[in-house]
Design an enzyme around this catalytic site. Structure first.
Site, short mmCIF file in Angstrom:
data_model
loop_
_atom_site.label_atom_id
_atom_site.label_comp_id
_atom_site.label_asym_id
_atom_site.label_seq_id
_atom_site.Cartn_x
_atom_site.Cartn_y
_atom_site.Cartn_z
N THR A 47 43.38 30.52 50.81
CA THR A 47 44.66 29.83 50.69
C THR A 47 45.69 30.39 51.65
O THR A 47 46.61 29.68 52.07
CB THR A 47 45.17 29.92 49.24
OG1 THR A 47 44.13 29.46 48.36
CG2 THR A 47 46.41 29.10 49.02
N TYR A 134 33.08 37.11 46.64
CA TYR A 134 33.65 35.77 46.64
C TYR A 134 32.53 34.77 46.87
O TYR A 134 32.07 34.60 48.01
CB TYR A 134 34.71 35.69 47.75
CG TYR A 134 35.53 34.43 47.82
CD1 TYR A 134 35.40 33.39 46.92
CD2 TYR A 134 36.49 34.31 48.83
CE1 TYR A 134 36.18 32.25 47.01
CE2 TYR A 134 37.29 33.17 48.92
CZ TYR A 134 37.12 32.15 48.02
OH TYR A 134 37.89 31.02 48.12
N LYS A 162 34.66 36.39 42.27
CA LYS A 162 35.40 35.14 42.28
C LYS A 162 34.38 34.02 42.43
O LYS A 162 33.70 33.93 43.45
CB LYS A 162 36.43 35.08 43.41
CG LYS A 162 37.19 33.75 43.45
CD LYS A 162 38.21 33.68 44.59
CE LYS A 162 38.90 32.32 44.60
NZ LYS A 162 39.88 32.18 45.71
#
Length: 292
Positions: A47, A134, A162
């Site tokens: 992001t 991740y 994640k």
């Protein structure tokens, strides 16, 4: 669980002013988010357009955030195709002493599970920091399988995961069959993941109404699922449209409407379309009309 990676974490955007990072806007936004009860920030990850940042820029982001929100845990994103590059970058980031690193499998090359495991182990050894793996197959082209995570978890420095793009069965097994802190990274599935026992979320959409995200997790923890579901249902339209075009275009457009930053992105990202911006404005008005 091996560490305190729980609660609502926000992968903070990187505001731009032309070609440069807008550190004033970053600090202002971070102070606002920190006041809403979040657990920490992830810096220079997906992001935050981390793949498009120079190393010095990510380090400058960390310095600004440390000054703006002292005491709030900060995790740095690390994504690359080369294990050699990842090791060098991990050593450099470790010198900045963040609370941890968020590390993807190697991008693009689609290695075997053994290659993924060894890549992450090399990063962990180089950084000697807590690492969150991740798993985001639709970006990396490969999935970190459960057995690989179980092997990685033998090192206590591999602190969590994640998880993006999985399903309820995989989420349930991750919680039950690993000692890792499991953090949902797929915003549309956060309610489900938390109900299945996930320990927290890393949610881009939590830039918007962050206190609702914090409240939703608290309600689920306390067994008040009907109230938590009301929040999840109210958030779902904005969550859906924040990812209707390549993220973080929609998110930056919505934050720009509220004066937190400009809507500028770095190529190859493009600004959100006019239609998407209009829908997001409508969602924001609908959210402001509700309370929980």
């Amino acid at each position: 669980m091996q560490t305190g990676f729980t609660g609502v974490w926000i992968p903070i955007i990187t505001p731009f002013d032309g070609e440069h990072i807008d550190h004033t806007a970053l600090a202002k936004l971070a102070r606002h988010l920190a006041a809403q009860g979040i657990a920490g920030l992830v810096v220079g990850a997906t992001t935050g357009e981390g793949i498009l940042l120079e190393p010095a820029e990510q380090e400058a982001l960390l310095a600004t955030l440390r000054s703006a929100v002292p005491g709030l845990p900060l995790v740095l994103g690390l994504s690359t195709a080369s294990t050699r590059d990842a090791v060098q970058r991990a050593r450099a980031l470790a010198r900045l002493q963040p609370q941890g690193l968020l590390v993807t499998p190697p991008l693009y090359v689609r290695p075997s599970q053994e290659g993924i495991r060894r890549h992450i182990e090399e990063v962990v050894q180089a950084a000697d920091l807590p690492v969150l793996v991740y798993n985001i197959p639709y970006r990396t082209g490969c999935q970190v399988e459960l057995e690989t995570l179980q092997q990685l978890a033998r090192d206590p420095r591999v602190a969590g995961l994640k998880e993006c793009g999985g399903n309820h069965e995989r989420m349930q097994r991750l919680v039950a069959e690993t000692p890792l802190s499991i953090l949902s990274g797929d915003d549309s599935q956060n309610f489900m993941a938390l109900c299945l026992g996930a320990h927290g979320v890393i949610a881009a959409s939590a830039h918007v109404m962050p206190h609702w995200h914090v409240r939703m997790q608290a309600l689920i923890r306390d067994g008040q699922l009907a109230q938590a579901r009301r929040i999840a249902d109210a958030l779902q339209p904005v969550v859906r449209d924040l990812f209707a075009e390549p993220s973080p275009a929609g998110l930056k457009a919505l934050l720009a409407e509220d004066g937190w930053c400009t809507s500028e992105l770095r190529l190859p990202f493009l600004p959100a379309s006019a239609n998407l911006q209009a829908r997001l404005r409508q969602h924001r008005q609908a959210l402001l009309a509700q309370s929980f």
